[in-house]
Design an enzyme around this catalytic site. Structure first.
Site, mmCIF file in Angstrom:
data_model
loop_
_atom_site.group_PDB
_atom_site.id
_atom_site.type_symbol
_atom_site.label_atom_id
_atom_site.label_comp_id
_atom_site.label_asym_id
_atom_site.label_seq_id
_atom_site.Cartn_x
_atom_site.Cartn_y
_atom_site.Cartn_z
ATOM 1 C CB CYS A 79 -1.006 0.053 1.147
ATOM 2 S SG CYS A 79 -2.266 -1.193 1.043
ATOM 3 C CG ASP A 80 3.849 4.418 1.271
ATOM 4 O OD1 ASP A 80 3.739 5.082 0.225
ATOM 5 O OD2 ASP A 80 4.538 4.786 2.237
#
Length: 83
Positions: free
Chosen positions: A3-4
């Site tokens: 997610c990042d």
């Protein structure tokens, strides 16, 4: 799903072994938005390698292509979206 995921979260040592870091925001592969986050992570890396090294991948994976599950990591780390 990370997610990042970007170039700042991939470390390469002298033997060219990869270490991935910074997972607090990860979500389960079963999360309703996992495919979106996976695609966004791949896009971040694809853009970095194109800009920095002029490397253009001929194809990129999709979450559905990563179907082999070795362990229940979602459950072990209690990832967001795990049911």
């Amino acid at each position: 799903v990370h997610c990042d995921f970007n170039e700042f979260n991939v470390m390469i040592d002298e033997e060219e072994e990869l270490t991935l870091i910074d997972f607090p925001q990860m979500v389960s592969t079963q999360h309703e938005n996992a495919g979106y986050y996976f695609d966004r992570d791949i896009q971040q890396l694809r853009v970095f390698f194109e800009r920095r090294y002029d490397f253009k991948a001929s194809s990129v994976p999709a979450l559905k292509d990563c179907g082999v599950q070795i362990m229940q990591l979602d459950q072990k780390v209690q990832a967001s979206g795990f049911t």
